[in-house]
Design an enzyme around this catalytic site. Structure first.
Site, short mmCIF file in Angstrom:
data_model
loop_
_atom_site.label_atom_id
_atom_site.label_comp_id
_atom_site.label_asym_id
_atom_site.label_seq_id
_atom_site.Cartn_x
_atom_site.Cartn_y
_atom_site.Cartn_z
CE LYS A 125 -3.94 2.15 2.32
NZ LYS A 125 -3.46 3.52 2.05
NE ARG B 279 -15.56 2.74 1.54
CZ ARG B 279 -14.45 3.47 1.42
NH1 ARG B 279 -13.28 2.87 1.57
NH2 ARG B 279 -14.51 4.77 1.15
#
Length: 291
Positions: A54, A196
């Site tokens: 990430k 999401r």
């Protein structure tokens, strides 16, 4: 004969006014429809996922012609930075390396791009939003497209498979120990969807989220006369106080009303409010369209 100076002044005023208005107009675009991440949980079948680092950078979307923030603002990259990019939608992260989030944001948000600063940025691409296939099918197409582009500042995000949740945690610890922010898990069978879901998961050593500043609450005692806490509101409409995590400089000049901040927390109360929430950083790359 006396009218010429007045005309010149009017033209000068128009030029100055345009220079002030154009940056605002560049922010009026519609936010791109991006897939968004949920938090990792161990109930998933890990064999279905690809895992990557990430990146602690700024989400960016290339629509084939223009580079955008996730909030719908134009990113004014130098012409050489995007020269020759394919007419394909690319989803990725502008990144200046581990620990350089503020440098990335400062560079990407300048109205007049500075070449030396942009030379330190990379566009780490992790998806092809317009491709009709699954993520596993999109990966080789992405690698081929960027290989043909052959630019060192545009790179595909390395994706690997991890054998177990224990191995995933070990990978997280190694990534954080070397300065990384965390890991991302992308379901291989997923199609690109602007929502999401468990198709995209983030795994970090702590929870964090974004909220909008709605009020400055005055300080007491040592903080008398400056910021005591921020009253913030989540995208879901929940309001709470952020009273810790600020430097003295941030208490003297707190984030502006209406701006977005990232906060760190440890789980949620039954009410949905975060536990032990503390200020982490300002998020100038996030707009009202955040979800």
């Amino acid at each position: 004969a006396m009218r010429l100076p007045i005309v010149c002044l009017r033209l000068l005023f128009a030029v100055v006014l345009a220079s002030l208005v154009l940056p605002v107009l560049a922010k009026s675009g519609t936010a791109p429809a991006l897939t968004l991440a949920k938090s990792y949980h161990p109930r998933i079948s890990l064999k279905d996922y690809w895992v990557s680092e990430k990146y602690d950078g700024m989400r960016a979307y290339w629509d084939g012609k223009t580079l955008w923030t996730r909030g719908g603002e134009v990113i004014r990259a130098p012409a050489w930075f995007t020269a020759g990019w394919p007419e394909l939608a690319l989803d990725g992260e502008l990144w200046a390396g581990q620990g350089n989030f503020n440098e990335t944001i400062s560079t990407a948000r300048r109205h007049l791009p500075e070449d030396p600063a942009w030379r330190r940025l990379r566009f780490m691409v992790f998806d092809l939003p317009a491709h009709p296939g699954t993520f596993s099918q999109r990966l080789p197409v992405l690698k081929t497209a960027l290989s043909r582009l052959n630019l060192p500042w545009v790179q595909p995000v390395p994706q690997i498979k991890v054998s177990s949740h224990r191995a995933l945690r070990e990978m997280l610890e190694k990534t954080v120990a070397t300065g990384g922010e965390g890991l991302m898990l992308h379901r291989g069978s997923s199609f690109y969807r602007a929502e999401r879901s468990d198709d995209l998961l983030k795994l970090k050593t702590h929870d964090d989220a974004e909220a909008r500043v709605v009020n400055h609450l005055p300080g007491k005692g040592r903080h008398q006369g400056r910021l005591g806490a921020l009253l913030v509101e989540t995208p879901d409409g929940l309001r709470f106080r952020l009273g810790t995590g600020f430097s003295d400089a941030q208490r003297d000049a707190p984030p502006a009303l209406g701006s977005w901040v990232t906060y760190r927390y440890r789980g949620l109360h039954p009410s949905g409010l975060p536990r032990f929430a503390s200020f982490l950083r300002l998020r100038p790359d996030v707009s009202l369209q955040v979800r």
